[in-house]
Design a protein around this motif. Sequence first.
Motif, short mmCIF file in Angstrom:
data_model
loop_
_atom_site.label_atom_id
_atom_site.label_comp_id
_atom_site.label_asym_id
_atom_site.label_seq_id
_atom_site.Cartn_x
_atom_site.Cartn_y
_atom_site.Cartn_z
N LEU A 181 18.70 37.82 -5.93
CA LEU A 181 19.36 39.10 -5.66
C LEU A 181 20.72 38.91 -4.99
N GLU A 182 20.81 37.91 -4.16
CA GLU A 182 22.04 37.66 -3.41
C GLU A 182 23.21 37.31 -4.32
N ASN A 183 22.91 36.72 -5.47
CA ASN A 183 23.96 36.23 -6.36
C ASN A 183 24.25 37.15 -7.55
N LEU A 184 23.59 38.29 -7.61
CA LEU A 184 23.77 39.19 -8.75
C LEU A 184 25.05 40.01 -8.64
N LYS A 185 25.54 40.45 -9.82
CA LYS A 185 26.67 41.38 -9.89
C LYS A 185 26.18 42.82 -9.94
N GLY A 186 24.95 43.03 -10.45
CA GLY A 186 24.41 44.37 -10.57
C GLY A 186 22.99 44.32 -11.09
N ILE A 187 22.29 45.46 -11.02
CA ILE A 187 20.90 45.54 -11.46
C ILE A 187 20.71 46.78 -12.31
N ILE A 188 19.98 46.63 -13.42
CA ILE A 188 19.57 47.75 -14.26
C ILE A 188 18.05 47.81 -14.20
N VAL A 189 17.50 48.92 -13.74
CA VAL A 189 16.06 49.08 -13.63
C VAL A 189 15.57 49.96 -14.77
N GLY A 190 14.73 49.40 -15.62
CA GLY A 190 14.16 50.15 -16.74
C GLY A 190 12.89 50.85 -16.32
N GLY A 191 11.98 51.01 -17.27
CA GLY A 191 10.73 51.71 -17.00
C GLY A 191 9.82 50.95 -16.06
N GLY A 212 10.94 28.41 -10.66
CA GLY A 212 10.46 27.06 -10.39
C GLY A 212 10.14 26.27 -11.63
N SER A 213 10.25 26.91 -12.80
CA SER A 213 9.99 26.22 -14.07
C SER A 213 11.30 26.04 -14.84
N PRO A 214 11.29 25.22 -15.90
CA PRO A 214 12.51 25.05 -16.71
C PRO A 214 12.96 26.32 -17.42
N SER A 215 12.08 27.32 -17.47
CA SER A 215 12.40 28.56 -18.16
C SER A 215 12.96 29.64 -17.25
N ALA A 216 13.13 29.34 -15.98
CA ALA A 216 13.63 30.33 -15.02
C ALA A 216 15.08 30.69 -15.33
N ILE A 217 15.42 31.96 -15.12
CA ILE A 217 16.80 32.40 -15.34
C ILE A 217 17.68 31.99 -14.17
N ASP A 218 18.97 31.85 -14.47
CA ASP A 218 19.99 31.63 -13.45
C ASP A 218 20.60 33.00 -13.14
N CYS A 219 20.46 33.46 -11.91
CA CYS A 219 20.92 34.80 -11.54
C CYS A 219 22.39 34.86 -11.15
N SER A 220 23.04 33.73 -10.98
CA SER A 220 24.40 33.71 -10.45
C SER A 220 25.37 34.50 -11.31
N ASP A 221 25.99 35.52 -10.69
CA ASP A 221 27.02 36.34 -11.32
C ASP A 221 26.50 37.11 -12.54
N LYS A 222 25.20 37.39 -12.58
CA LYS A 222 24.60 38.08 -13.71
C LYS A 222 24.34 39.55 -13.40
N ILE A 223 24.11 40.31 -14.47
CA ILE A 223 23.54 41.65 -14.37
C ILE A 223 22.07 41.51 -14.72
N LEU A 224 21.19 41.88 -13.80
CA LEU A 224 19.75 41.70 -14.00
C LEU A 224 19.10 42.99 -14.47
N PHE A 225 18.36 42.90 -15.59
CA PHE A 225 17.53 44.01 -16.05
C PHE A 225 16.08 43.70 -15.74
N ILE A 226 15.35 44.68 -15.20
CA ILE A 226 13.91 44.50 -14.94
C ILE A 226 13.14 45.74 -15.38
#
Length: 321
Positions: free
Chosen positions: A245-255, A208-222
Motif C-alpha cells: 500500500l505504501e508504494n501504490l499510486k492509487g487503488i480501484i476497489v471493485g465488487g 512471498g511466492s514467485p507469482s506475487a505482484i510488485d506494487c511499486s508505482d502501480k494502480i492496484l485493483f481489488i
Amino acid sequence: MKKVISILIVTILFVSTIQAQKKMIFPPNLKKGDTVAIVATARKNIEDNLKPAISWLKKWGLEVVIGSTIGLDKDQLAGTDEQRAADFQKQLDNPNIKAIWCVRGGYGTVRMIDLLDFTKFKQSPKWIVGFSDVTVLHSHLNSMGFASIHGIMPVSSKASEEAKETLRKALFGKHLEYTVRSEFMNKYGTAKGQLVGGNLSILYSLFGSPSAIDCSDKILFIEDLDEYLYHIDRMMMNLKRNGCLENLKGIIVGGMTKMKDNEIPWGKNALEIIQDVTKNYNIPILYNFPAGHMADNRALIFGKEVTIEVNDLGSKVIFMD
C-alpha cells in the motif's frame, strides 16, 4: 576522468536495462479468424453451459477450441493438477491459439502454476483471460512482464452487454475508458501507473511466492467474494505490512460481493475496512468500480498503464493507447 566516465556509462546501461525489464509485453490483438481456447484451470465445468460464450466468440468472428479439461471431474476440480496443467500447456504451446479463456474460477489454479513451462509463450505471447482464481495467472504473468485481461468468463451467462463488449474491445485492441459515478467514500486525486491486481484473497495468498505482484508505482485493483469481514481486514493488513500500500499510486476497489460476518459483528463493512486501512495514504481511491463477481464485470487490462481521475463529479479510468 576516463574511469568516472566508464562508471557513468555502466550505470546508465544498468538503469536502462532495469527500465527495459519493467516494460510490459502485450500479446497481439485478436483479429477475425483467430482461435480462442476454453480451458479449466480450477473448478470443474461438467455442465452443458458453454453455448452462449461460444456464440459470443463466433459473433466476434473468432474460432473456438474446447480444451480437454472441460468435462473432467475430480472432486471440486477439473481433473488432476497434471491434467489441468497439460491442457493449459497444450494451448500455450499451440501457435494457432491466440487467446486462452479460463472457463471459471473457484480454486485450484495455484496447484498447477508451477507445472507450466512458459518458454514458448514468451516467444509468442497470447492473451490469458478470466478473473477470480485466474488472478494466479494474472499475477504470475505480470511478474514475468506480460499483460493479461481481467474479465468475464465463459460461464458468466448473466454478464451485462457492457461487460461482454468491453471484453471484445480488450481482445481486439480497442480503446478502453470508463466513467463511473462519484462515491462519497472516494478519495479524490489523479494518478497514473501500471494496473495490477485481481481477487484480494488470491493476491494475499501469493505474497512471498514467485507469482506475487510488485506494487511499486502501480494502480492496484481489488475485488472479492464470499469472505468474512475480518478476513478482509486481515488481508488488507497483510498488504500494508508487505509495503504494498505504501508504494501504490492509487487503488480501484471493485465488487466486494456477498460478504459475511460473525455472530459478534466486525463493526465495519468491506469498503469501510479498506477505507480504514488506507486512510493514511495520500493516493486516490475509487470505490464500487464495476468489476468483479457481478453481472457488470468490465474488462481490465493488467499491465497496461492507466490514468485514474477521482473527483466529486465522477471518476474515470483511462487506458493509455
